[in-house]
Design an enzyme around this catalytic site. Structure first.
Site, PDB file in Angstrom:
ATOM      1  N   HIS A 128       0.880  -1.181   0.000  1.00  0.00           N
ATOM      2  CA  HIS A 128       0.000   0.000   0.000  1.00  0.00           C
ATOM      3  C   HIS A 128       0.917   1.230   0.000  1.00  0.00           C
ATOM      4  O   HIS A 128       2.038   1.179   0.507  1.00  0.00           O
ATOM      5  CB  HIS A 128      -0.826  -0.048   1.289  1.00  0.00           C
ATOM      6  N   ASP A 205       2.904  -4.678   8.092  1.00  0.00           N
ATOM      7  CA  ASP A 205       1.719  -3.844   7.909  1.00  0.00           C
ATOM      8  C   ASP A 205       0.501  -4.748   8.107  1.00  0.00           C
ATOM      9  O   ASP A 205       0.155  -5.552   7.239  1.00  0.00           O
ATOM     10  CB  ASP A 205       1.759  -3.232   6.499  1.00  0.00           C
ATOM     11  N   GLN A 208      -4.725  -5.130   7.021  1.00  0.00           N
ATOM     12  CA  GLN A 208      -5.757  -6.055   6.522  1.00  0.00           C
ATOM     13  C   GLN A 208      -5.732  -7.399   7.236  1.00  0.00           C
ATOM     14  O   GLN A 208      -6.508  -8.293   6.890  1.00  0.00           O
ATOM     15  CB  GLN A 208      -5.580  -6.282   5.004  1.00  0.00           C
ATOM     16  N   LYS A 231     -10.608  -0.547  10.477  1.00  0.00           N
ATOM     17  CA  LYS A 231     -10.771  -1.732   9.622  1.00  0.00           C
ATOM     18  C   LYS A 231     -11.158  -2.953  10.457  1.00  0.00           C
ATOM     19  O   LYS A 231     -11.272  -4.063   9.936  1.00  0.00           O
ATOM     20  CB  LYS A 231      -9.478  -2.008   8.850  1.00  0.00           C
ATOM     21  N   CYS A 369      -4.768   2.526  -3.637  1.00  0.00           N
ATOM     22  CA  CYS A 369      -3.510   3.002  -3.032  1.00  0.00           C
ATOM     23  C   CYS A 369      -2.375   2.000  -3.262  1.00  0.00           C
ATOM     24  O   CYS A 369      -1.516   1.812  -2.384  1.00  0.00           O
ATOM     25  CB  CYS A 369      -3.670   3.299  -1.542  1.00  0.00           C
TER      26      CYS A 369
HETATM   27  N1  PLP Z   1      -1.843  -0.827   4.556  1.00  0.00           N
HETATM   28  C1  PLP Z   1      -2.809  -1.531   3.950  1.00  0.00           C
HETATM   29  C2  PLP Z   1      -2.516  -2.908   3.446  1.00  0.00           C
HETATM   30  C3  PLP Z   1      -4.079  -0.989   3.787  1.00  0.00           C
HETATM   31  O1  PLP Z   1      -5.043  -1.690   3.187  1.00  0.00           O
HETATM   32  C4  PLP Z   1      -4.321   0.312   4.277  1.00  0.00           C
HETATM   33  C5  PLP Z   1      -5.629   0.952   4.076  1.00  0.00           C
HETATM   34  O2  PLP Z   1      -6.397   0.586   3.210  1.00  0.00           O
HETATM   35  C6  PLP Z   1      -3.280   0.991   4.918  1.00  0.00           C
HETATM   36  C7  PLP Z   1      -2.059   0.393   5.041  1.00  0.00           C
HETATM   37  C8  PLP Z   1      -3.485   2.364   5.484  1.00  0.00           C
HETATM   38  O3  PLP Z   1      -4.402   2.313   6.525  1.00  0.00           O
HETATM   39  P1  PLP Z   1      -4.916   3.664   7.202  1.00  0.00           P
HETATM   40  O4  PLP Z   1      -5.399   4.536   6.092  1.00  0.00           O
HETATM   41  O5  PLP Z   1      -6.002   3.211   8.109  1.00  0.00           O
HETATM   42  O6  PLP Z   1      -3.764   4.254   7.923  1.00  0.00           O
END
Ligand code: PLP
Length: 412
Positions: A128, A205, A208, A231, A369
């Site tokens: 992401h 990370d 998900q 999430k 993203c």
């Molecule tokens: N990493 C992954 C794999 C994501 O799917 C997301 C959000 O969709 C993020 C990071 C970023 O999360 P946040 O916007 O809640 O900080």
């Protein structure tokens, strides 16, 4: 002794989510945008209202009843988050705004402290943007370089390349646990074991994964793990960063301000130990407390149950999506996270997603993203259906009807 899992009443669980019981135009809402943000159960909504109705006060250093209550609940939530992630201690949990902030915190302070020219930051091509951009900043600031594990044609990490890429120059290896655009579940424990053997720091990370499966940071063996509350049934604006204690203790503060200090003069300051050192200013007290409520809720449903339910739904969706002519699915064929990304011949993903909305179906269309993933897939964007434990097989059947209709509409 019976070995069968208790039968779970998923429709009762679904009724915990008031937002799902509504129509969009003439159609019942089908919410398949869970990878972007999950819905919130009544218990979480009520806890938020209850906090503001009864307990609201600033935390720490308060010498009155409400502040003591708020502080106890806030620090109690830290304990819940620590247990949820299998951390050794609640001092290893820093409350953040979400995964993005957790990654930025580490990329900035760990990066400033440990990275130097010649060092390598190892990422993957399926990250992401939140796990790409902060490291690009860290590389620019430190003179370190970036390296990426490629993706195979079937949407997996090309682990045949790992030996070549995971070398002693690598100082940190940061990777996504479950890809939000491919659905790939990466072998986090194995990757961390390989990195640890070379003394490389690891960051997972967990945006998900945290709300979708059992996660134990000590079993994974990572140094850092970040999650986003929104999430996993909690509100937006709250998240948690796990950091291994010995590592956190070596790091300087990030933001300066109230609550992170021991002593301040007009010219210098000394700082509290972690986690307070990394939580400057008034935190999202209500958010953290209610993240604790969401954790209680997910634990009561059972994280293994959620994982299995998600898996059953996703397998069913993959099977049924194959019936739609002209529809192409991206990512691994099986053993994937709770989402399916696809394109339909003749329909731009934005148009397809807009068409779905006219039938009450909430998909997400775009690059999710993950622009480098889109480049690899040779598409600009995809439509994504992402599931959670309150979704049903009937909703997937309805999605297929809508996609078959879309296929006709777009001239397939
Ligand atoms: N990493 C992954 C794999 C994501 O799917 C997301 C959000 O969709 C993020 C990071 C970023 O999360 P946040 O916007 O809640 O900080």
């Amino acid at each position: 002794m019976s070995c069968t899992l208790p039968k779970i009443d998923w429709s009762r669980i679904r009724s915990d989510f008031p937002i799902l019981d509504q129509r969009v135009g003439d159609w019942p809402l089908i919410y398949f945008d869970n990878a972007a943000t999950s819905q919130k159960p009544r218990a979480v909504i009520d806890a938020l209202v209850r906090y503001y109705e009864r307990d609201n006060a600033n935390v720490h250093r308060g010498l009155h009843e409400l502040s003591n209550r708020a502080t106890d609940a806030y620090e109690g939530a830290r304990k819940k988050a620590a247990a949820f992630l299998g951390a050794a201690s609640d001092e290893e949990i820093i409350f953040t705004r979400g995964t993005t902030e957790g990654i930025n915190l580490v990329a900035q302070i760990w990066g400033a402290h440990f990275l130097k020219p010649g060092d390598v930051i190892l990422l993957t091509e399926m990250e992401h943007h939140s796990n790409l951009v902060p490291w690009q900043f860290a590389a620019q600031r430190s003179g370190a370089t970036l390296r990426h594990i490629p993706i195979t044609d079937d949407g997996m990490l090309d682990l045949d390349q790992l030996g070549k890429l995971l070398t002693p120059e690598v100082k940190i290896f940061s990777f996504v646990h479950v890809s939000n655009s491919l659905g790939t579940i990466n072998p986090a424990a194995e990757l961390c074991r390989c990195a640890r053997a070379l003394g490389i720091t690891t960051f997972v990370d967990g945006a998900q994964s945290a709300g979708h499966m059992p996660v134990d940071v000590r079993e994974i063996g990572c140094d850092f793990y970040a999650l986003s509350g929104h999430k996993m049934c909690a509100p937006t604006g709250i998240g948690a960063l796990y950091g291994r204690r010995e590592l956190l203790e070596t790091l300087p503060p990030w933001h300066g301000g109230g609550e992170m200090i021991n002593r301040v003069t007009l010219t210098d300051s000394t700082f509290k130990p972690p986690p307070a050192r990394f939580e400057a200013g008034t935190p999202d007290i209500a958010g953290a407390i209610v993240l604790g409520t969401a954790i209680d809720y997910l634990e009561a449903v059972g994280r293994q149950n959620i994982f299995e339910h998600d898996r059953t739904l996703t397998d069913y969706a993959m099977l049924r999506l194959a019936e739609v002519p002209g529809l192409r699915i991206y990512g691994p064929k099986k053993d994937r996270g709770a989402l399916a990304a696809f394109t339909l011949d003749g329909a731009h993903p934005h148009d397809l997603t807009t068409f779905a909305n006219t039938r009450g179906l909430a998909l997400r269309g775009g690059h999710h993203c993950t622009q480098p993933v889109m480049k690899k897939l040779k598409v600009n964007s995809t439509s994504r259906a992402s599931f959670y434990f309150y979704n049903t097989h009937e909703e997937i059947d309805r999605m297929i009807e809508i996609l078959l209709e879309a296929n006709k509409f777009f001239g397939g």
